[in-house]
Design a protein around this motif. Structure first.
Motif, PDB file in Angstrom:
ATOM      1  N   GLU A   8     -36.076  -1.095 -38.754  1.00 38.94           N
ATOM      2  CA  GLU A   8     -34.636  -0.867 -38.873  1.00 38.94           C
ATOM      3  C   GLU A   8     -34.312   0.560 -39.306  1.00 38.94           C
ATOM      4  OE1 GLU A   8     -32.190  -3.086 -38.020  1.00 38.94           O
ATOM      5  OE2 GLU A   8     -33.895  -4.219 -37.230  1.00 38.94           O
ATOM      6  N   SER A   9     -35.327   1.374 -39.556  1.00 35.42           N
ATOM      7  CA  SER A   9     -35.107   2.754 -39.985  1.00 35.42           C
ATOM      8  C   SER A   9     -34.825   3.646 -38.776  1.00 35.42           C
ATOM      9  CB  SER A   9     -36.339   3.277 -40.727  1.00 35.42           C
ATOM     10  OG  SER A   9     -36.273   4.682 -40.891  1.00 35.42           O
ATOM     11  N   GLY A  10     -33.623   4.243 -38.741  1.00 32.01           N
ATOM     12  CA  GLY A  10     -33.289   5.125 -37.628  1.00 32.01           C
ATOM     13  C   GLY A  10     -34.184   6.342 -37.567  1.00 32.01           C
ATOM     14  N   ARG A  11     -34.525   6.903 -38.703  1.00 35.83           N
ATOM     15  CA  ARG A  11     -35.397   8.080 -38.721  1.00 35.83           C
ATOM     16  C   ARG A  11     -36.770   7.720 -38.174  1.00 35.83           C
ATOM     17  NH1 ARG A  11     -39.000  10.604 -42.386  1.00 35.83           N
ATOM     18  NH2 ARG A  11     -39.005  12.880 -42.179  1.00 35.83           N
ATOM     19  N   ARG A  12     -37.283   6.563 -38.601  1.00 32.41           N
ATOM     20  CA  ARG A  12     -38.596   6.140 -38.120  1.00 32.41           C
ATOM     21  C   ARG A  12     -38.556   5.862 -36.618  1.00 32.41           C
ATOM     22  NH1 ARG A  12     -40.005   1.537 -41.361  1.00 32.41           N
ATOM     23  NH2 ARG A  12     -40.885   2.957 -42.920  1.00 32.41           N
ATOM     24  N   GLN A  13     -37.478   5.303 -36.114  1.00 28.66           N
ATOM     25  CA  GLN A  13     -37.357   5.057 -34.682  1.00 28.66           C
ATOM     26  C   GLN A  13     -37.479   6.350 -33.894  1.00 28.66           C
ATOM     27  OE1 GLN A  13     -33.629   3.033 -34.249  1.00 28.66           O
ATOM     28  NE2 GLN A  13     -34.276   1.234 -35.413  1.00 28.66           N
ATOM     29  N   ASN A  14     -36.803   7.410 -34.359  1.00 28.51           N
ATOM     30  CA  ASN A  14     -36.901   8.697 -33.670  1.00 28.51           C
ATOM     31  C   ASN A  14     -38.317   9.250 -33.725  1.00 28.51           C
ATOM     32  OD1 ASN A  14     -34.198   8.870 -32.886  1.00 28.51           O
ATOM     33  ND2 ASN A  14     -33.575   9.729 -34.856  1.00 28.51           N
ATOM     34  N   MET A  15     -38.957   9.120 -34.874  1.00 30.25           N
ATOM     35  CA  MET A  15     -40.326   9.613 -35.019  1.00 30.25           C
ATOM     36  C   MET A  15     -41.287   8.859 -34.103  1.00 30.25           C
ATOM     37  SD  MET A  15     -40.356  10.030 -39.185  1.00 30.25           S
ATOM     38  CE  MET A  15     -42.115  10.406 -39.264  1.00 30.25           C
ATOM     39  N   LEU A  16     -41.114   7.547 -33.989  1.00 26.18           N
ATOM     40  CA  LEU A  16     -41.979   6.748 -33.121  1.00 26.18           C
ATOM     41  C   LEU A  16     -41.789   7.111 -31.654  1.00 26.18           C
ATOM     42  CD1 LEU A  16     -41.542   3.323 -34.926  1.00 26.18           C
ATOM     43  CD2 LEU A  16     -43.698   4.580 -34.709  1.00 26.18           C
ATOM     44  N   GLY A  17     -40.529   7.331 -31.260  1.00 24.61           N
ATOM     45  CA  GLY A  17     -40.272   7.723 -29.879  1.00 24.61           C
ATOM     46  C   GLY A  17     -40.998   8.997 -29.505  1.00 24.61           C
ATOM     47  N   ASP A  18     -41.138   9.908 -30.458  1.00 27.77           N
ATOM     48  CA  ASP A  18     -41.848  11.165 -30.206  1.00 27.77           C
ATOM     49  C   ASP A  18     -43.359  11.004 -30.288  1.00 27.77           C
ATOM     50  OD1 ASP A  18     -39.479  12.550 -29.901  1.00 27.77           O
ATOM     51  OD2 ASP A  18     -39.395  13.215 -31.989  1.00 27.77           O
ATOM     52  N   ALA A  19     -43.838  10.156 -31.223  1.00 26.97           N
ATOM     53  CA  ALA A  19     -45.264  10.136 -31.540  1.00 26.97           C
ATOM     54  C   ALA A  19     -46.093   9.220 -30.655  1.00 26.97           C
ATOM     55  CB  ALA A  19     -45.450   9.707 -33.004  1.00 26.97           C
ATOM     56  N   ILE A  20     -45.506   8.166 -30.120  1.00 29.16           N
ATOM     57  CA  ILE A  20     -46.276   7.182 -29.345  1.00 29.16           C
ATOM     58  C   ILE A  20     -46.625   7.745 -27.972  1.00 29.16           C
ATOM     59  CG2 ILE A  20     -46.270   4.883 -28.326  1.00 29.16           C
ATOM     60  CD1 ILE A  20     -46.396   4.880 -31.351  1.00 29.16           C
ATOM     61  N   GLU A  21     -47.889   7.637 -27.599  1.00 30.30           N
ATOM     62  CA  GLU A  21     -48.366   8.137 -26.306  1.00 30.30           C
ATOM     63  C   GLU A  21     -48.291   7.016 -25.274  1.00 30.30           C
ATOM     64  OE1 GLU A  21     -52.279   9.506 -27.182  1.00 30.30           O
ATOM     65  OE2 GLU A  21     -51.595  11.234 -28.365  1.00 30.30           O
ATOM     66  N   ALA A  22     -47.134   6.892 -24.645  1.00 30.16           N
ATOM     67  CA  ALA A  22     -46.925   5.869 -23.620  1.00 30.16           C
ATOM     68  C   ALA A  22     -45.800   6.311 -22.709  1.00 30.16           C
ATOM     69  CB  ALA A  22     -46.590   4.517 -24.259  1.00 30.16           C
ATOM     70  N   GLY A  23     -45.843   5.844 -21.480  1.00 33.25           N
ATOM     71  CA  GLY A  23     -44.777   6.178 -20.551  1.00 33.25           C
ATOM     72  C   GLY A  23     -43.483   5.456 -20.859  1.00 33.25           C
ATOM     73  N   MET A  24     -43.570   4.328 -21.587  1.00 34.59           N
ATOM     74  CA  MET A  24     -42.391   3.539 -21.941  1.00 34.59           C
ATOM     75  C   MET A  24     -42.551   3.027 -23.370  1.00 34.59           C
ATOM     76  SD  MET A  24     -42.015   1.398 -18.365  1.00 34.59           S
ATOM     77  CE  MET A  24     -43.789   1.061 -18.309  1.00 34.59           C
ATOM     78  N   VAL A  25     -41.530   3.236 -24.181  1.00 30.71           N
ATOM     79  CA  VAL A  25     -41.537   2.789 -25.565  1.00 30.71           C
ATOM     80  C   VAL A  25     -40.290   1.941 -25.794  1.00 30.71           C
ATOM     81  CG1 VAL A  25     -41.554   3.463 -27.997  1.00 30.71           C
ATOM     82  CG2 VAL A  25     -42.776   4.864 -26.298  1.00 30.71           C
ATOM     83  N   ALA A  26     -40.481   0.721 -26.297  1.00 28.95           N
ATOM     84  CA  ALA A  26     -39.371  -0.172 -26.604  1.00 28.95           C
ATOM     85  C   ALA A  26     -39.263  -0.314 -28.119  1.00 28.95           C
ATOM     86  CB  ALA A  26     -39.597  -1.542 -25.970  1.00 28.95           C
ATOM     87  N   ILE A  27     -38.087  -0.091 -28.661  1.00 29.68           N
ATOM     88  CA  ILE A  27     -37.875  -0.172 -30.100  1.00 29.68           C
ATOM     89  C   ILE A  27     -36.863  -1.273 -30.391  1.00 29.68           C
ATOM     90  CG2 ILE A  27     -37.107   1.079 -32.159  1.00 29.68           C
ATOM     91  CD1 ILE A  27     -38.097   3.652 -30.831  1.00 29.68           C
ATOM     92  N   ASN A  28     -37.305  -2.273 -31.122  1.00 30.36           N
ATOM     93  CA  ASN A  28     -36.501  -3.459 -31.450  1.00 30.36           C
ATOM     94  C   ASN A  28     -36.039  -4.209 -30.209  1.00 30.36           C
ATOM     95  OD1 ASN A  28     -36.781  -2.903 -34.175  1.00 30.36           O
ATOM     96  ND2 ASN A  28     -34.828  -1.833 -34.340  1.00 30.36           N
ATOM     97  N   THR A  29     -36.813  -4.110 -29.165  1.00 31.79           N
ATOM     98  CA  THR A  29     -36.558  -4.846 -27.928  1.00 31.79           C
ATOM     99  C   THR A  29     -37.881  -4.980 -27.202  1.00 31.79           C
ATOM    100  OG1 THR A  29     -35.281  -4.933 -25.870  1.00 31.79           O
ATOM    101  CG2 THR A  29     -36.036  -2.767 -26.586  1.00 31.79           C
ATOM    102  N   VAL A  30     -37.923  -5.832 -26.186  1.00 28.63           N
ATOM    103  CA  VAL A  30     -39.144  -5.951 -25.388  1.00 28.63           C
ATOM    104  C   VAL A  30     -38.881  -5.638 -23.917  1.00 28.63           C
ATOM    105  CG1 VAL A  30     -40.358  -7.570 -26.888  1.00 28.63           C
ATOM    106  CG2 VAL A  30     -38.749  -8.441 -25.176  1.00 28.63           C
ATOM    107  N   ARG A  31     -37.639  -5.346 -23.573  1.00 28.13           N
ATOM    108  CA  ARG A  31     -37.344  -5.072 -22.174  1.00 28.13           C
ATOM    109  C   ARG A  31     -37.608  -3.616 -21.838  1.00 28.13           C
ATOM    110  NH1 ARG A  31     -32.265  -6.816 -18.247  1.00 28.13           N
ATOM    111  NH2 ARG A  31     -33.104  -5.748 -16.408  1.00 28.13           N
ATOM    112  N   LEU A  32     -38.437  -3.405 -20.832  1.00 29.76           N
ATOM    113  CA  LEU A  32     -38.798  -2.059 -20.410  1.00 29.76           C
ATOM    114  C   LEU A  32     -38.399  -1.770 -18.967  1.00 29.76           C
ATOM    115  CD1 LEU A  32     -42.379  -2.022 -21.921  1.00 29.76           C
ATOM    116  CD2 LEU A  32     -40.532  -0.516 -22.629  1.00 29.76           C
ATOM    117  N   SER A  33     -38.092  -2.795 -18.216  1.00 32.90           N
ATOM    118  CA  SER A  33     -37.830  -2.624 -16.785  1.00 32.90           C
ATOM    119  C   SER A  33     -36.352  -2.790 -16.488  1.00 32.90           C
ATOM    120  CB  SER A  33     -38.645  -3.660 -15.989  1.00 32.90           C
ATOM    121  OG  SER A  33     -38.383  -3.552 -14.600  1.00 32.90           O
ATOM    122  N   TRP A  34     -35.743  -1.715 -16.014  1.00 35.97           N
ATOM    123  CA  TRP A  34     -34.356  -1.708 -15.554  1.00 35.97           C
ATOM    124  C   TRP A  34     -34.313  -0.974 -14.219  1.00 35.97           C
ATOM    125  CZ3 TRP A  34     -30.524  -3.924 -18.681  1.00 35.97           C
ATOM    126  CH2 TRP A  34     -30.886  -4.205 -19.999  1.00 35.97           C
TER     127      TRP A  34
END
Length: 483
Positions: free
Chosen positions: A423-449
């Motif tokens: 639930e930490s907004g700061r941590r969400q931004n950090m994870l989006g930058d740090a995770i090595e993946a083509g798709m990152v889902a935060i507090n959701t599981v849907r990746l395909s749109w």
């Protein structure tokens, strides 16, 4: 006498449906029972040569077809898929095993993807670059040429649409080789394209011995692009074949989805969504959450809640409305999962749910069923922590710090999908930058749109499907300078 199902099977080449004529056949199985459903004709080398000739003719005409006409065909195909949704969903369950609710959702998602690509077909823009008066520099996007596409069995409707739709929108022709294990779904999708008015030499559909088909199609100078969905080893093999003619490639390969669960998440909501998503399609999903790394403060509660929800799942034939998880798609998968579970158990992992092969509706060993399985305290020495399980297997381990969690997420050479819950907004931004993946889902599981790129990095491949990027992957960029 051929069954009604078997009578629909065939190769689609140059606008004709071909079967019999001395071709070898492949028996399509029902995963819930293990019984054969019908014989699928397999392409001969002459069939593949004919498909290459047809797709070359198709490209010459389709690449010059107005974008509005391409869009009209895609829109009509989407409408037909929706009209035939019950048939397509039923075939997906009978051939691949997934429950009907998931199969119907897959069909609707495929139709939505066609709608999106129809809209994008008329929005393939170039640009004019500023130059001195009397001169012009133009940037043009033009279709790359005939495409060879190979796709997996786990989403037998969506995978076929995901290959054909962007190629058709871009102005390319295509030869698609779907999985022989889910042939009926692919055939019915091609019939939708055919009935929507797509010229017969624009899209060809062939089945056959994978190595023979891939070598012949990729060695041909006709083929200008390879699009592949499947395993990492096969993807690397196909890239080597494609390198000989320097063709463009889009590779959507395997994953080993890390899940980072922090102690400030909404725990019950997180568990509800993760258990459902983990065992979707019996875990046979390239973006499935697999390695659950949970912060120490909530680890015991997470493990207990995950196992409890898993044990409550009802396993059965996907055609039974009460089933929450169906069988695995083929006899290879239960054997592979059983081997990974036994290895993890020997290495010290705790089996908290499942762990065994089970019989289907017919009792005994009928069908390709495996219990949804939860392993806790899984050591890194276990094979399942390194190899993609591609099945109903969840592995859970604790972590202490943010850096430890990220290190575990990035530890493997895979980089397709990752999931984070905090639930930490700061941590969400950090994870989006740090995770090595083509798709990152935060507090959701849907990746395909439909409008979002779908693809991975590292050993999980390169290039994107879906979104505008999916169409641009079928285009070449040309600069024209005029004075």
């Amino acid at each position: 006498m051929a069954t009604a199902y078997e009578a629909r099977l065939g190769l689609y080449i140059g606008g004709e449906w071909l079967a019999g004529a001395g071709r070898d056949t492949h028996d399509v199985l029902n995963p819930a029972s293990g019984a054969g459903q019908g014989g699928l004709p397999l392409a001969t080398p002459d069939d593949l040569d004919r498909a290459l000739e047809a797709t070359q003719r198709g490209f010459a005409k389709w690449s010059k077809t107005a974008p509005e006409q391409r869009a009209a065909v895609l829109n009509k195909t989407a409408a037909l898929i929706r009209e035939r949704a019950d048939l397509l969903a039923r075939l997906a369950t009978l051939e691949e095993g997934k429950i009907q609710a998931e199969a119907k959702g897959e069909v609707m998602a495929a139709a939505a993807l066609l709608d999106f690509h129809a809209g994008e077909a008329v929005r393939i823009y170039g640009r004019v670059l500023p130059r001195p008066s009397g001169t012009r520099s133009l940037v043009l996007h033009q279709p790359v040429g005939p495409v060879a596409a190979f796709c997996a069995w786990n989403f037998p409707v969506m995978n076929v649409v995901r290959k054909i739709a962007p190629a058709v929108a871009a102005g390319c022709s295509i030869i698609i080789k779907p999985s022989e294990e889910t042939a009926g779904c692919a055939v019915e999708v091609l019939r939708c394209f055919q009935d929507a008015g797509l010229p017969g030499d624009v899209a060809q559909c062939v089945f056959g011995v994978p190595d023979m088909v891939s070598r012949q199609l990729l060695a041909s100078p006709v083929t200008k692009k390879l699009s592949f969905t499947g395993s990492v080893p096969v993807g690397k093999h196909l890239m080597k074949l494609a390198a000989d003619t320097m063709m463009r490639t889009t590779m959507e390969l395997g994953g080993h989805g890390p899940v980072l669960v922090f102690d400030d998440c909404d725990l019950d909501k997180t568990l509800d969504v993760l258990v459902t998503h983990k065992f979707r399609n019996a875990g046979q999903v390239c973006v499935a959450p697999t390695r659950f790394t949970v912060q120490e403060g909530i680890y015991d509660r997470f493990v207990a809640g995950f196992a409890e929800r898993t044990r409550a799942l009802k396993i059965g034939d996907g055609m039974d409305a009460a089933s929450q998880m169906g069988p695995m798609a083929n006899p290879r998968r239960p054997e592979a999962i059983a081997a990974l579970v036994e290895d993890a158990r020997a290495e010290g992992a705790k089996v908290l749910a499942g762990g065994e092969r089970i019989g289907g509706a017919g009792g005994g060993n009928a069908g390709f069923f495996f219990q949804p399985t939860v392993l806790a305290d899984v050591p890194l020495s276990a094979k399942a922590m390194h190899e993609e399980p591609f099945g109903p297997l969840a592995m859970i381990r604790p972590f202490g710090t943010f850096d430890e969690a990220v290190a575990e997420a990035n530890r493997l050479p895979f980089g397709l999908a990752a999931y984070c819950f905090t639930e930490s907004g700061r941590r969400q931004n950090m994870l989006g930058d740090a995770i090595e993946a083509g798709m990152v889902a935060i507090n959701t599981v849907r990746l395909s749109w439909p409008d979002s790129p779908f693809g991975g990095i590292k050993d999980s491949g390169h290039g994107s499907e879906d979104g505008p990027e999916g169409i641009m992957a079928h285009m070449i960029t040309k600069a024209v300078h005029i004075s």
